[in-house]
Design a protein around this motif. Structure first.
Motif, PDB file in Angstrom:
ATOM      1  N   PHE A 172       0.624  -1.384   0.131  1.00 33.35           N
ATOM      2  CA  PHE A 172      -0.106  -0.040  -0.165  1.00 33.35           C
ATOM      3  C   PHE A 172       0.921   1.026   0.320  1.00 33.35           C
ATOM      4  CE2 PHE A 172      -2.150   2.869   2.297  1.00 33.35           C
ATOM      5  CZ  PHE A 172      -2.857   3.347   1.232  1.00 33.35           C
ATOM      6  N   ALA A 173       1.501   1.390   0.403  1.00 40.46           N
ATOM      7  CA  ALA A 173       2.972   2.573   0.730  1.00 40.46           C
ATOM      8  C   ALA A 173       3.011   2.855  -0.314  1.00 40.46           C
ATOM      9  CB  ALA A 173       3.662   2.340   2.413  1.00 40.46           C
ATOM     10  N   GLY A 174       4.353   1.728  -0.696  1.00 42.00           N
ATOM     11  CA  GLY A 174       4.768   1.912  -2.422  1.00 42.00           C
ATOM     12  C   GLY A 174       3.874   2.107  -3.427  1.00 42.00           C
ATOM     13  N   ILE A 175       2.786   1.360  -3.731  1.00 41.88           N
ATOM     14  CA  ILE A 175       1.660   2.111  -4.417  1.00 41.88           C
ATOM     15  C   ILE A 175       1.529   4.472  -4.203  1.00 41.88           C
ATOM     16  CG2 ILE A 175      -0.810   2.119  -5.686  1.00 41.88           C
ATOM     17  CD1 ILE A 175       1.060  -0.025  -6.441  1.00 41.88           C
ATOM     18  N   VAL A 176       1.229   4.297  -2.836  1.00 43.23           N
ATOM     19  CA  VAL A 176       0.811   5.947  -2.321  1.00 43.23           C
ATOM     20  C   VAL A 176       1.977   6.603  -2.663  1.00 43.23           C
ATOM     21  CG1 VAL A 176       0.523   7.208  -0.640  1.00 43.23           C
ATOM     22  CG2 VAL A 176      -0.964   5.182  -1.043  1.00 43.23           C
ATOM     23  N   LEU A 177       3.748   6.290  -2.132  1.00 45.16           N
ATOM     24  CA  LEU A 177       5.076   7.024  -2.453  1.00 45.16           C
ATOM     25  C   LEU A 177       4.771   7.002  -3.941  1.00 45.16           C
ATOM     26  CD1 LEU A 177       6.788   5.165  -0.023  1.00 45.16           C
ATOM     27  CD2 LEU A 177       6.499   7.585   0.162  1.00 45.16           C
ATOM     28  N   ALA A 178       4.290   5.896  -4.954  1.00 44.97           N
ATOM     29  CA  ALA A 178       4.500   6.153  -6.372  1.00 44.97           C
ATOM     30  C   ALA A 178       3.653   7.251  -7.148  1.00 44.97           C
ATOM     31  CB  ALA A 178       4.572   4.240  -7.135  1.00 44.97           C
ATOM     32  N   GLU A 179       2.236   7.148  -6.625  1.00 41.19           N
ATOM     33  CA  GLU A 179       1.499   8.108  -6.790  1.00 41.19           C
ATOM     34  C   GLU A 179       2.062   9.674  -6.834  1.00 41.19           C
ATOM     35  OE1 GLU A 179      -1.006   7.792  -9.020  1.00 41.19           O
ATOM     36  OE2 GLU A 179      -1.545   5.814  -9.285  1.00 41.19           O
ATOM     37  N   LEU A 180       2.623   9.631  -5.764  1.00 42.08           N
ATOM     38  CA  LEU A 180       2.796  10.840  -5.168  1.00 42.08           C
ATOM     39  C   LEU A 180       3.946  11.247  -5.726  1.00 42.08           C
ATOM     40  CD1 LEU A 180       2.417  10.950  -1.262  1.00 42.08           C
ATOM     41  CD2 LEU A 180       0.682  11.763  -2.285  1.00 42.08           C
ATOM     42  N   ALA A 181       5.031  10.394  -5.994  1.00 42.26           N
ATOM     43  CA  ALA A 181       6.439  10.141  -7.076  1.00 42.26           C
ATOM     44  C   ALA A 181       5.754  11.284  -8.473  1.00 42.26           C
ATOM     45  CB  ALA A 181       7.404   9.421  -7.235  1.00 42.26           C
ATOM     46  N   ARG A 182       5.567  10.618  -8.724  1.00 43.10           N
ATOM     47  CA  ARG A 182       4.666  11.129 -10.043  1.00 43.10           C
ATOM     48  C   ARG A 182       3.870  12.395 -10.141  1.00 43.10           C
ATOM     49  NH1 ARG A 182       1.096   6.382 -13.681  1.00 43.10           N
ATOM     50  NH2 ARG A 182      -0.291   7.050 -11.567  1.00 43.10           N
TER      51      ARG A 182
END
Length: 341
Positions: A172-182
């Motif tokens: 979950f955190a990895g996906i959210v971090l990826a979305e925020l990075a984008r």
């Protein structure tokens, strides 16, 4: 009035118990908990790898409806749906007085040292209670604390437009971090994750993926970054193996962010000369200072409802933890007053 709660008793034991609702102070809010989600930290508490003060009701990601308020409460009223920023700071130590409350020497957390969200009710000070927008479900509202932590991590990493960002761990955190990075302008975001279910979700969201069970992570990432490595590497799995791997994937002048909670008894070796020659920046990211409000502002754009992949009643708390540990999905939600239909 008595209520049901999942209490960590120490010695790796989680037990359903009956508790008595405490008397409200002037600034307290009694919350009828609607949803609470399982975090990796909850596992670490039960395993004895994270400091807690048992007996304590665990669960620090939760939302609920205001049931009653103290006489001095002004920002919320009964029946408001709210989310919780689950930390109390002393306000008196050095860190509190220099604007770094999240590093407070005397910090206490709901679900860690104070009773938290895996319960039918919880009493929380008004200053840590946030009314949520009408459009948000109680399930997504429960995720606000985790999203706030991710926002803090991305702010620490200082991602620039066009950066290549590698995230070790696609939970979950990895996906959210990826979305925020984008959202912050990353040119490419790579998610390294062995779980095929999670990889499929990452691909569906448009991220580049690497499966370490069948691919050489370093070779693949170097090939994708023209032999240079990633500008930012975020360790989001909380594993010593991926922490070590971060050093292999970073480019010159890059930033490594340790976001996942690696058990405190785990250690790694590295060469200080590598940090010197590459001019690396190595950072940690701890909780969510001043980012809970920001999380509420951005959470609608993250499409999180689809990441709640299992739902359980409070009486099924043991089954919920077993399912969460299986890695078959992303977030597991517990509903103390029954799973919504």
């Amino acid at each position: 009035m008595k209520y049901l709660a999942a209490q960590y008793q120490g010695n790796q034991k989680l037990q359903l118990v009956e508790k008595e609702i405490p008397i409200l102070g002037e600034q307290d809010v009694l919350i009828r908990i609607a949803a609470a989600t399982i975090c990796g930290t909850d596992f670490k508490i039960i395993e004895g790898n994270f400091p807690a003060e048992p007996p304590v009701v665990i669960g620090h990601e939760f939302s609920g409806y205001v049931e009653e308020v103290g006489s001095g409460v002004k920002s919320v009223r009964p029946n408001d749906l709210v989310t919780i920023e689950p930390h109390i700071f002393c306000g008196l130590c050095k860190y509190c007085r220099i604007g770094k409350e999240h590093l407070c020497a005397n910090k206490k957390g709901f679900g860690v040292r104070l009773d938290g969200g895996f319960a039918e009710y919880c009493v929380i000070p008004e200053k840590t209670v946030y009314k949520i927008p009408d459009y948000m479900s109680s399930s997504v509202a429960a995720l606000t604390e985790n999203v706030g932590c991710c926002i803090h991590g991305i702010e620490r990493a200082k991602i620039d437009i066009g950066d290549h960002v590698a995230i070790l761990g696609g939970g979950f955190a990895g996906i959210v971090l990826a979305e925020l990075a984008r959202m912050n302008g990353a040119g490419q975001v790579y998610i390294i994750e062995p779980n095929s279910y999670r990889l499929a979700e990452a691909k569906k969201r448009g991220f580049l993926t690497i499966d370490p069970t069948i691919e050489n992570v370093a070779d693949n990432l170097l090939r994708a970054t023209h032999g240079l490595g990633a500008d930012v590497v975020i360790e989001a799995a909380g594993r010593i193996e991926t922490a070590r791997q971060a050093m292999q994937l970073i480019c010159k002048g890059g930033t490594i962010l340790f976001f996942g909670v690696v058990p405190p008894n785990e250690f790694m070796e590295f060469s200080p000369n590598d940090i010197f020659l590459k001019e690396l920046t190595v950072l940690g990211s701890h909780i969510n200072p001043y980012s809970h409000y920001k999380a509420l502002e951005i959470i609608e754009n993250l499409n999180l409802e689809s990441l709640i992949t299992a739902r359980f009643n409070l009486e099924q708390i043991e089954d919920a933890f077993i399912y969460a540990k299986s890695g078959r999905g992303f977030k597991v939600a517990v509903y103390p007053h029954g799973v919504p239909i």
